[in-house]
Design a protein around this motif. Structure first.
Motif, PDB file in Angstrom:
ATOM      1  N   HIS A 170       0.835  -1.201   0.000  1.00  0.00           N
ATOM      2  CA  HIS A 170       0.000   0.000   0.000  1.00  0.00           C
ATOM      3  C   HIS A 170       0.868   1.250   0.000  1.00  0.00           C
ATOM      4  O   HIS A 170       1.886   1.300   0.685  1.00  0.00           O
ATOM      5  N   MET A 171       0.438   2.254  -0.765  1.00  0.00           N
ATOM      6  CA  MET A 171       1.163   3.521  -0.772  1.00  0.00           C
ATOM      7  C   MET A 171       0.158   4.660  -0.660  1.00  0.00           C
ATOM      8  O   MET A 171      -0.918   4.608  -1.255  1.00  0.00           O
ATOM      9  N   GLY A 172       0.486   5.674   0.103  1.00  0.00           N
ATOM     10  CA  GLY A 172      -0.438   6.787   0.255  1.00  0.00           C
ATOM     11  C   GLY A 172       0.266   8.045   0.705  1.00  0.00           C
ATOM     12  O   GLY A 172       1.467   8.039   0.988  1.00  0.00           O
ATOM     13  N   THR A 173      -0.491   9.134   0.739  1.00  0.00           N
ATOM     14  CA  THR A 173       0.024  10.424   1.191  1.00  0.00           C
ATOM     15  C   THR A 173      -0.847  10.920   2.324  1.00  0.00           C
ATOM     16  O   THR A 173      -2.074  10.859   2.239  1.00  0.00           O
ATOM     17  N   ILE A 174      -0.216  11.383   3.378  1.00  0.00           N
ATOM     18  CA  ILE A 174      -0.943  11.896   4.534  1.00  0.00           C
ATOM     19  C   ILE A 174      -0.828  13.409   4.540  1.00  0.00           C
ATOM     20  O   ILE A 174       0.272  13.962   4.453  1.00  0.00           O
ATOM     21  N   GLU A 175      -1.986  14.058   4.616  1.00  0.00           N
ATOM     22  CA  GLU A 175      -2.014  15.511   4.594  1.00  0.00           C
ATOM     23  C   GLU A 175      -2.650  16.020   5.875  1.00  0.00           C
ATOM     24  O   GLU A 175      -3.490  15.342   6.463  1.00  0.00           O
ATOM     25  N   PRO A 176      -2.283  17.228   6.319  1.00  0.00           N
ATOM     26  CA  PRO A 176      -2.882  17.758   7.544  1.00  0.00           C
ATOM     27  C   PRO A 176      -4.345  18.081   7.315  1.00  0.00           C
ATOM     28  O   PRO A 176      -4.748  18.450   6.209  1.00  0.00           O
ATOM     29  N   LEU A 177      -5.149  17.925   8.376  1.00  0.00           N
ATOM     30  CA  LEU A 177      -6.540  18.373   8.314  1.00  0.00           C
ATOM     31  C   LEU A 177      -6.553  19.899   8.343  1.00  0.00           C
ATOM     32  O   LEU A 177      -5.623  20.519   8.832  1.00  0.00           O
ATOM     33  N   PRO A 178      -7.624  20.514   7.818  1.00  0.00           N
ATOM     34  CA  PRO A 178      -7.749  21.965   7.952  1.00  0.00           C
ATOM     35  C   PRO A 178      -7.699  22.356   9.428  1.00  0.00           C
ATOM     36  O   PRO A 178      -8.153  21.614  10.285  1.00  0.00           O
ATOM     37  N   LYS A 179      -7.146  23.550   9.699  1.00  0.00           N
ATOM     38  CA  LYS A 179      -6.958  24.016  11.086  1.00  0.00           C
ATOM     39  C   LYS A 179      -8.270  24.014  11.885  1.00  0.00           C
ATOM     40  O   LYS A 179      -8.276  23.832  13.094  1.00  0.00           O
ATOM     41  N   SER A 180      -9.388  24.206  11.204  1.00  0.00           N
ATOM     42  CA  SER A 180     -10.675  24.342  11.895  1.00  0.00           C
ATOM     43  C   SER A 180     -11.235  23.007  12.385  1.00  0.00           C
ATOM     44  O   SER A 180     -12.114  22.973  13.225  1.00  0.00           O
ATOM     45  N   ALA A 181     -10.693  21.906  11.868  1.00  0.00           N
ATOM     46  CA  ALA A 181     -11.248  20.598  12.218  1.00  0.00           C
ATOM     47  C   ALA A 181     -10.927  20.245  13.664  1.00  0.00           C
ATOM     48  O   ALA A 181      -9.830  20.491  14.135  1.00  0.00           O
ATOM     49  N   PRO A 182     -11.883  19.674  14.390  1.00  0.00           N
ATOM     50  CA  PRO A 182     -11.611  19.277  15.773  1.00  0.00           C
ATOM     51  C   PRO A 182     -10.616  18.122  15.811  1.00  0.00           C
ATOM     52  O   PRO A 182     -10.646  17.249  14.958  1.00  0.00           O
ATOM     53  N   VAL A 183      -9.735  18.147  16.790  1.00  0.00           N
ATOM     54  CA  VAL A 183      -8.733  17.100  16.932  1.00  0.00           C
ATOM     55  C   VAL A 183      -8.937  16.394  18.263  1.00  0.00           C
ATOM     56  O   VAL A 183      -8.970  17.017  19.306  1.00  0.00           O
TER      57      VAL A 183
END
Ligand SMILES: [Zn+2]
Length: 196
Positions: A170-183
């Protein structure tokens, strides 16, 4: 970076002649200090139908669970790095079976390479950077306490593949969530795109 590691004088950020990106360039000796992505190597150690996870004794994500993984060292192969990290974090000896997942994480300049591996014995115990090591069956995985999005995604793929009777790469790219998203604690604060 403020000072040149070659001569100790000040560096400035500029695009060198013939280059396209800004680099730290020494104002005295002219050395160009290139910065490139770091490799993180690790593995999924298997024993029967269970896998070995480590609970982190260090930040970031102190107290959360992960597979053994860490930064690759100079002079070693990716597989050897994964074996070394497994020994350091879990005092566990493994045989590397094959590359299982590759994740690009461009926003933090890292590439993850995770292997499948076979535990050679059950004499593992927590290393200095680990609070606890344990074998988990699929139904026992502490999904709310997984340290990293890469690890959560890899374990999801792994158990899905196991149910389907075939482990695929498997290969993929991880990107940050928008700043507004709850963490939430331990949640995947990142968005993952599959590329394969
Ligand atoms: Zn210099």
């Amino acid at each position: 970076m403020n000072f040149c590691s070659a001569c100790g004088d000040r560096v400035e950020l500029k695009v060198p002649t013939g280059d396209t990106l800004p680099r730290y360039v020494c104002t005295a000796c002219g050395t160009i200090h290139y910065e490139n992505p770091k490799m993180v190597v690790g593995c999924i150690p298997e024993w029967d139908n269970r896998i070995l996870l480590c609970r982190r004794a260090i930040e970031p994500r102190y107290g959360l669970w992960t597979v053994p993984a860490g930064f690759m060292e100079n002079g070693e192969t990716t597989a050897h790095g994964a074996q070394r990290e497994t020994l350091e974090e879990a005092n566990a000896r493994v045989e590397i079976l094959g590359l299982y997942a590759l994740f690009n994480i461009p926003h933090i300049n890292q590439v993850y390479m995770l292997f499948r591996a076979r535990l050679l014995d059950l004499d593992f115990f927590a290393g200095a950077e680990t609070l606890e090591t344990r074998l988990f069956g699929e139904t026992e995985i502490p999904w709310d306490e997984i340290a990293f999005a890469t690890v959560r995604r890899t374990l999801n793929l792994y158990f899905s593949d196991r149910r389907n009777g075939e482990y695929r790469f498997h290969m993929g790219t991880i990107e940050p969530l928008p700043k507004s998203a709850p963490v939430q604690q331990g949640s995947a604060a990142e968005r993952i795109q599959n590329e394969k």
